[in-house]
Design a protein around this motif. Sequence first.
Motif, PDB file in Angstrom:
ATOM      1  N   GLN A 159     -48.845   1.840  15.364  1.00 41.78           N
ATOM      2  CA  GLN A 159     -48.481   3.209  14.862  1.00 41.78           C
ATOM      3  C   GLN A 159     -47.129   3.564  14.747  1.00 41.78           C
ATOM      4  O   GLN A 159     -46.652   4.215  14.098  1.00 41.78           O
ATOM      5  N   LEU A 160     -46.769   3.297  16.152  1.00 43.97           N
ATOM      6  CA  LEU A 160     -45.251   3.844  16.450  1.00 43.97           C
ATOM      7  C   LEU A 160     -44.450   3.030  15.430  1.00 43.97           C
ATOM      8  O   LEU A 160     -43.392   3.622  15.098  1.00 43.97           O
ATOM      9  N   VAL A 161     -44.676   1.723  15.522  1.00 41.43           N
ATOM     10  CA  VAL A 161     -43.700   1.067  14.607  1.00 41.43           C
ATOM     11  C   VAL A 161     -43.473   1.432  13.065  1.00 41.43           C
ATOM     12  O   VAL A 161     -42.689   1.484  12.632  1.00 41.43           O
ATOM     13  N   ILE A 162     -44.800   1.967  12.470  1.00 43.95           N
ATOM     14  CA  ILE A 162     -44.813   2.359  11.033  1.00 43.95           C
ATOM     15  C   ILE A 162     -44.210   3.606  10.934  1.00 43.95           C
ATOM     16  O   ILE A 162     -43.529   3.725   9.839  1.00 43.95           O
ATOM     17  N   VAL A 163     -44.414   4.470  12.105  1.00 40.70           N
ATOM     18  CA  VAL A 163     -43.715   5.801  11.847  1.00 40.70           C
ATOM     19  C   VAL A 163     -42.295   5.524  12.099  1.00 40.70           C
ATOM     20  O   VAL A 163     -41.372   6.113  11.294  1.00 40.70           O
ATOM     21  N   LEU A 164     -41.703   4.743  12.875  1.00 40.56           N
ATOM     22  CA  LEU A 164     -40.320   4.337  13.069  1.00 40.56           C
ATOM     23  C   LEU A 164     -39.693   3.863  11.825  1.00 40.56           C
ATOM     24  O   LEU A 164     -38.705   4.070  11.343  1.00 40.56           O
ATOM     25  N   ALA A 165     -40.407   2.995  11.009  1.00 42.25           N
ATOM     26  CA  ALA A 165     -40.251   2.221   9.923  1.00 42.25           C
ATOM     27  C   ALA A 165     -39.781   3.383   8.907  1.00 42.25           C
ATOM     28  O   ALA A 165     -38.994   3.308   7.983  1.00 42.25           O
ATOM     29  N   ILE A 166     -40.838   4.465   8.769  1.00 43.14           N
ATOM     30  CA  ILE A 166     -40.872   5.264   7.807  1.00 43.14           C
ATOM     31  C   ILE A 166     -39.549   6.264   7.998  1.00 43.14           C
ATOM     32  O   ILE A 166     -38.855   6.528   7.006  1.00 43.14           O
ATOM     33  N   ILE A 167     -39.261   6.536   9.179  1.00 41.77           N
ATOM     34  CA  ILE A 167     -38.355   7.418   9.586  1.00 41.77           C
ATOM     35  C   ILE A 167     -36.983   6.724   9.044  1.00 41.77           C
ATOM     36  O   ILE A 167     -35.831   7.345   8.523  1.00 41.77           O
ATOM     37  N   LEU A 168     -36.764   5.321   9.517  1.00 39.35           N
ATOM     38  CA  LEU A 168     -35.804   4.559   9.059  1.00 39.35           C
ATOM     39  C   LEU A 168     -35.502   4.515   7.697  1.00 39.35           C
ATOM     40  O   LEU A 168     -34.245   4.609   7.181  1.00 39.35           O
ATOM     41  N   LEU A 169     -36.332   4.515   6.666  1.00 35.89           N
ATOM     42  CA  LEU A 169     -36.390   4.515   5.389  1.00 35.89           C
ATOM     43  C   LEU A 169     -35.958   5.772   4.961  1.00 35.89           C
ATOM     44  O   LEU A 169     -35.261   5.762   3.915  1.00 35.89           O
ATOM     45  N   LEU A 170     -36.387   6.974   5.380  1.00 37.05           N
ATOM     46  CA  LEU A 170     -35.946   8.180   4.968  1.00 37.05           C
ATOM     47  C   LEU A 170     -34.483   8.732   5.204  1.00 37.05           C
ATOM     48  O   LEU A 170     -33.825   9.010   4.517  1.00 37.05           O
ATOM     49  N   PHE A 171     -34.039   8.325   6.450  1.00 33.94           N
ATOM     50  CA  PHE A 171     -32.798   8.886   6.956  1.00 33.94           C
ATOM     51  C   PHE A 171     -31.956   7.600   6.852  1.00 33.94           C
ATOM     52  O   PHE A 171     -30.483   7.859   6.702  1.00 33.94           O
ATOM     53  N   GLY A 172     -31.970   6.287   6.841  1.00 36.05           N
ATOM     54  CA  GLY A 172     -31.189   5.315   6.971  1.00 36.05           C
ATOM     55  C   GLY A 172     -30.595   5.093   8.346  1.00 36.05           C
ATOM     56  O   GLY A 172     -30.491   5.883   9.044  1.00 36.05           O
ATOM     57  N   SER A 173     -30.281   4.048   8.531  1.00 32.90           N
ATOM     58  CA  SER A 173     -29.630   3.508  10.122  1.00 32.90           C
ATOM     59  C   SER A 173     -28.333   4.090  10.443  1.00 32.90           C
ATOM     60  O   SER A 173     -28.076   4.685  11.621  1.00 32.90           O
ATOM     61  N   LYS A 174     -27.430   4.470   9.390  1.00 28.47           N
ATOM     62  CA  LYS A 174     -26.279   5.208   9.671  1.00 28.47           C
ATOM     63  C   LYS A 174     -26.396   6.439  10.159  1.00 28.47           C
ATOM     64  O   LYS A 174     -25.876   6.962  11.117  1.00 28.47           O
ATOM     65  N   LYS A 175     -27.190   7.399   9.419  1.00 30.08           N
ATOM     66  CA  LYS A 175     -27.638   8.595   9.613  1.00 30.08           C
ATOM     67  C   LYS A 175     -28.135   8.844  11.160  1.00 30.08           C
ATOM     68  O   LYS A 175     -27.837   9.467  11.828  1.00 30.08           O
ATOM     69  N   LEU A 176     -29.083   7.849  11.398  1.00 32.13           N
ATOM     70  CA  LEU A 176     -29.916   7.933  12.624  1.00 32.13           C
ATOM     71  C   LEU A 176     -28.769   7.635  13.852  1.00 32.13           C
ATOM     72  O   LEU A 176     -29.053   8.070  14.976  1.00 32.13           O
ATOM     73  N   ARG A 177     -27.823   6.614  13.520  1.00 36.40           N
ATOM     74  CA  ARG A 177     -26.890   6.288  14.649  1.00 36.40           C
ATOM     75  C   ARG A 177     -26.034   7.703  14.929  1.00 36.40           C
ATOM     76  O   ARG A 177     -25.743   7.931  16.072  1.00 36.40           O
ATOM     77  N   ASN A 178     -25.984   8.270  13.911  1.00 41.45           N
ATOM     78  CA  ASN A 178     -24.889   9.587  14.035  1.00 41.45           C
ATOM     79  C   ASN A 178     -25.800  10.686  14.658  1.00 41.45           C
ATOM     80  O   ASN A 178     -25.172  11.230  15.629  1.00 41.45           O
ATOM     81  N   ILE A 179     -26.769  10.824  14.533  1.00 48.30           N
ATOM     82  CA  ILE A 179     -27.925  11.639  15.166  1.00 48.30           C
ATOM     83  C   ILE A 179     -28.124  11.304  16.482  1.00 48.30           C
ATOM     84  O   ILE A 179     -27.851  12.360  17.476  1.00 48.30           O
ATOM     85  N   GLY A 180     -28.074  10.042  16.758  1.00 47.59           N
ATOM     86  CA  GLY A 180     -28.233   9.666  18.228  1.00 47.59           C
ATOM     87  C   GLY A 180     -27.024   9.802  19.210  1.00 47.59           C
ATOM     88  O   GLY A 180     -26.948  10.485  20.358  1.00 47.59           O
ATOM     89  N   GLY A 181     -25.714   9.610  18.571  1.00 46.05           N
ATOM     90  CA  GLY A 181     -24.546   9.850  19.183  1.00 46.05           C
ATOM     91  C   GLY A 181     -24.418  11.345  19.415  1.00 46.05           C
ATOM     92  O   GLY A 181     -23.869  11.788  20.319  1.00 46.05           O
TER      93      GLY A 181
END
Length: 80
Positions: free
Chosen positions: A10-32
């Motif tokens: 369930q965690l993997v599915i949720v993380l995959a959906i979040i990755l599809l919605l925001f994209g990896s570059k946006k998530l990297r910026n948010i993490g930074g």
Amino acid sequence: MGLGGISIWQLVIVLAIILLLFGSKKLRNIGGDLGNAVKGFKSAMKDGTEEPKAIDDKPAEDANFSADVAVEQEPEKTEK
């Protein structure tokens, strides 16, 4: 069972959906940004334990609220 009744799949599915919605570059910026915010918070907490530093040698001047101010009153209107 995983964390509080949530399985790893369930965690993997949720993380995959979040990755599809925001994209990896946006998530990297948010993490930074989140990392910088935590780092700033920690340094502010560490600075808060030290004595405050004086900005200049001049003593602070208090505001003078004791000045006399004349208030003009409007003349009362009378109806005839």
